[in-house]
Design a protein around this motif. Sequence first.
Motif, PDB file in Angstrom:
ATOM      1  N   ARG A 123     -10.926  25.136 -13.797  1.00  0.00           N
ATOM      2  CA  ARG A 123     -11.667  23.885 -13.668  1.00  0.00           C
ATOM      3  C   ARG A 123     -12.097  23.365 -15.035  1.00  0.00           C
ATOM      4  O   ARG A 123     -12.449  24.141 -15.919  1.00  0.00           O
ATOM      5  CB  ARG A 123     -12.907  24.078 -12.786  1.00  0.00           C
ATOM      6  N   GLY A 127     -14.058  19.221 -12.571  1.00  0.00           N
ATOM      7  CA  GLY A 127     -13.457  19.985 -11.477  1.00  0.00           C
ATOM      8  C   GLY A 127     -11.985  20.219 -11.763  1.00  0.00           C
ATOM      9  O   GLY A 127     -11.627  20.620 -12.876  1.00  0.00           O
ATOM     10  N   PRO A 128     -11.111  19.955 -10.784  1.00  0.00           N
ATOM     11  CA  PRO A 128      -9.671  20.146 -11.026  1.00  0.00           C
ATOM     12  C   PRO A 128      -9.227  19.337 -12.242  1.00  0.00           C
ATOM     13  O   PRO A 128      -9.661  18.199 -12.432  1.00  0.00           O
ATOM     14  CB  PRO A 128      -9.024  19.615  -9.753  1.00  0.00           C
ATOM     15  N   THR A 129      -8.391  19.942 -13.067  1.00  0.00           N
ATOM     16  CA  THR A 129      -7.968  19.273 -14.297  1.00  0.00           C
ATOM     17  C   THR A 129      -6.484  19.491 -14.546  1.00  0.00           C
ATOM     18  O   THR A 129      -5.831  20.260 -13.829  1.00  0.00           O
ATOM     19  CB  THR A 129      -8.795  19.785 -15.495  1.00  0.00           C
TER      20      THR A 129
END
Length: 173
Positions: A123, A127-129
Amino acid sequence: MNLSRPAGVLILVAAGALAACGQDKIAEKVAPLEITQGTSCSLDGMLLADYPGPKAQIFYAGQTEPEFFCDTVEMFHVYLKPEQVRPVRGIFVQDMGKADWDEPRDNWIDATAAYYVHGSKRRGSMGPTLASFASEGDATKFAAQYGGKVYRFADVTPDMVVLDGGALHDSTM
């Protein structure tokens, strides 16, 4: 065509000035700037140094300072939006094959030449990257360890960099 001497001199001066302008454009390359404790994200004001994961910066034409992003997802989100089309002089991300994930510093690379891992367990600040790498080998190794798929810059699509945090797909709300 018979030009007077002063008119001929003016034409030569103008041609020289135009040629020099063309040379300035070539020499006008930009270099990435390092983040400091006070560097904030152009989108949300978050301090970049306070968060993990790869950062990004875009130099737009007509601006001397880049716009910084606390996450590669934000950078792509802005870059890929049709209404945000502005001439870009330089775009940089951090090479996570060399940078410390938890406290990334330095290690800036040309974003258009980088490899990106989308869909990993790691993360970033939002958050998601998309983890960014200078080498395909480092990106592949990262994907094997943390999951995800390796992409090139041109293969990243707007639907991969939505900033809704998954809320649009949450059926429990």
